[in-house]
Design a protein around this motif. Structure first.
Motif, PDB file in Angstrom:
ATOM      1  N   SER A  27      -9.021 110.472  -8.446  1.00  0.00           N
ATOM      2  CA  SER A  27      -9.935 109.349  -8.218  1.00  0.00           C
ATOM      3  C   SER A  27      -9.949 108.411  -9.421  1.00  0.00           C
ATOM      4  O   SER A  27      -9.791 108.842 -10.572  1.00  0.00           O
ATOM      5  CB  SER A  27     -11.348 109.846  -7.930  1.00  0.00           C
ATOM      6  OG  SER A  27     -11.999 110.231  -9.115  1.00  0.00           O
ATOM      7  N   GLN A  29     -12.490 106.821 -10.606  1.00  0.00           N
ATOM      8  CA  GLN A  29     -13.650 107.097 -11.462  1.00  0.00           C
ATOM      9  C   GLN A  29     -13.357 108.240 -12.429  1.00  0.00           C
ATOM     10  O   GLN A  29     -13.727 108.182 -13.596  1.00  0.00           O
ATOM     11  CB  GLN A  29     -14.886 107.422 -10.616  1.00  0.00           C
ATOM     12  CG  GLN A  29     -16.140 107.515 -11.451  1.00  0.00           C
ATOM     13  CD  GLN A  29     -16.445 106.222 -12.200  1.00  0.00           C
ATOM     14  OE1 GLN A  29     -16.512 105.161 -11.614  1.00  0.00           O
ATOM     15  NE2 GLN A  29     -16.618 106.304 -13.502  1.00  0.00           N
ATOM     16  N   LYS A  30     -12.667 109.272 -11.961  1.00  0.00           N
ATOM     17  CA  LYS A  30     -12.315 110.392 -12.836  1.00  0.00           C
ATOM     18  C   LYS A  30     -11.387 109.920 -13.957  1.00  0.00           C
ATOM     19  O   LYS A  30     -11.548 110.305 -15.116  1.00  0.00           O
ATOM     20  CB  LYS A  30     -11.651 111.505 -12.027  1.00  0.00           C
ATOM     21  CG  LYS A  30     -11.316 112.724 -12.842  1.00  0.00           C
ATOM     22  CD  LYS A  30     -10.764 113.848 -11.997  1.00  0.00           C
ATOM     23  CE  LYS A  30     -10.470 115.052 -12.866  1.00  0.00           C
ATOM     24  NZ  LYS A  30      -9.960 116.179 -12.087  1.00  0.00           N
ATOM     25  N   ILE A  32     -11.178 106.877 -15.166  1.00  0.00           N
ATOM     26  CA  ILE A  32     -11.958 106.029 -16.076  1.00  0.00           C
ATOM     27  C   ILE A  32     -12.756 106.903 -17.032  1.00  0.00           C
ATOM     28  O   ILE A  32     -12.791 106.651 -18.237  1.00  0.00           O
ATOM     29  CB  ILE A  32     -12.876 105.082 -15.282  1.00  0.00           C
ATOM     30  CG1 ILE A  32     -12.030 104.022 -14.565  1.00  0.00           C
ATOM     31  CG2 ILE A  32     -13.905 104.417 -16.194  1.00  0.00           C
ATOM     32  CD1 ILE A  32     -12.781 103.199 -13.541  1.00  0.00           C
ATOM     33  N   ASP A  33     -13.387 107.955 -16.506  1.00  0.00           N
ATOM     34  CA  ASP A  33     -14.156 108.871 -17.354  1.00  0.00           C
ATOM     35  C   ASP A  33     -13.272 109.542 -18.396  1.00  0.00           C
ATOM     36  O   ASP A  33     -13.638 109.648 -19.571  1.00  0.00           O
ATOM     37  CB  ASP A  33     -14.861 109.931 -16.502  1.00  0.00           C
ATOM     38  CG  ASP A  33     -15.955 109.349 -15.619  1.00  0.00           C
ATOM     39  OD1 ASP A  33     -16.413 108.215 -15.879  1.00  0.00           O
ATOM     40  OD2 ASP A  33     -16.346 110.040 -14.654  1.00  0.00           O
ATOM     41  N   SER A  36     -12.192 106.993 -21.014  1.00  0.00           N
ATOM     42  CA  SER A  36     -13.313 106.677 -21.898  1.00  0.00           C
ATOM     43  C   SER A  36     -13.407 107.682 -23.037  1.00  0.00           C
ATOM     44  O   SER A  36     -13.583 107.310 -24.201  1.00  0.00           O
ATOM     45  CB  SER A  36     -14.612 106.655 -21.092  1.00  0.00           C
ATOM     46  OG  SER A  36     -15.699 106.371 -21.927  1.00  0.00           O
ATOM     47  N   THR A  46     -16.271 100.769 -21.540  1.00  0.00           N
ATOM     48  CA  THR A  46     -16.060 101.564 -20.325  1.00  0.00           C
ATOM     49  C   THR A  46     -16.482 100.771 -19.095  1.00  0.00           C
ATOM     50  O   THR A  46     -15.774 100.746 -18.086  1.00  0.00           O
ATOM     51  CB  THR A  46     -16.831 102.896 -20.406  1.00  0.00           C
ATOM     52  OG1 THR A  46     -16.366 103.623 -21.544  1.00  0.00           O
ATOM     53  CG2 THR A  46     -16.621 103.727 -19.153  1.00  0.00           C
ATOM     54  N   GLU A  50     -14.035  99.623 -16.109  1.00  0.00           N
ATOM     55  CA  GLU A  50     -14.335  99.970 -14.715  1.00  0.00           C
ATOM     56  C   GLU A  50     -14.357  98.718 -13.840  1.00  0.00           C
ATOM     57  O   GLU A  50     -13.772  98.697 -12.749  1.00  0.00           O
ATOM     58  CB  GLU A  50     -15.677 100.686 -14.660  1.00  0.00           C
ATOM     59  CG  GLU A  50     -16.021 101.235 -13.300  1.00  0.00           C
ATOM     60  CD  GLU A  50     -17.238 102.123 -13.331  1.00  0.00           C
ATOM     61  OE1 GLU A  50     -17.613 102.594 -12.249  1.00  0.00           O
ATOM     62  OE2 GLU A  50     -17.835 102.349 -14.407  1.00  0.00           O
ATOM     63  N   LYS A  54     -11.672  98.067 -10.778  1.00  0.00           N
ATOM     64  CA  LYS A  54     -12.179  98.026  -9.404  1.00  0.00           C
ATOM     65  C   LYS A  54     -11.964  96.659  -8.766  1.00  0.00           C
ATOM     66  O   LYS A  54     -11.748  96.577  -7.575  1.00  0.00           O
ATOM     67  CB  LYS A  54     -13.642  98.459  -9.378  1.00  0.00           C
ATOM     68  CG  LYS A  54     -13.755  99.957  -9.639  1.00  0.00           C
ATOM     69  CD  LYS A  54     -15.141 100.473  -9.491  1.00  0.00           C
ATOM     70  CE  LYS A  54     -15.094 102.000  -9.690  1.00  0.00           C
ATOM     71  NZ  LYS A  54     -16.418 102.606  -9.569  1.00  0.00           N
TER      72      LYS A  54
END
Length: 57
Positions: A27, A29-30, A32-33, A36, A46, A50, A54
């Motif tokens: 994903s 989001q994963k 990006i985390d 970061s 961050t 994101e 997106k």
């Protein structure tokens, strides 16, 4: 996509791009985390990262 500001954010964008090619099921989001943490991004960096990723989707 807008050009990211700062070396850390640029490195994070490149890393995420490479990871998405190598592991397309992960994903955003994963990634990006992980980026970061990996690139020691500030909360503002961050959020910017994101938003950029997106919007480019």
């Amino acid at each position: 996509m807008k050009k990211p500001q700062g070396d850390s954010v640029r490195s994070a964008v490149k890393w995420i791009s490479d990871e998405r090619q190598d592991n397309p099921g992960t994903s955003l989001q994963k990634l990006i985390d992980q980026a970061s943490s990996r690139f020691n991004l500030t909360p503002m960096e961050t959020a910017s990262l994101e938003r950029m990723l997106k919007e480019s989707k």
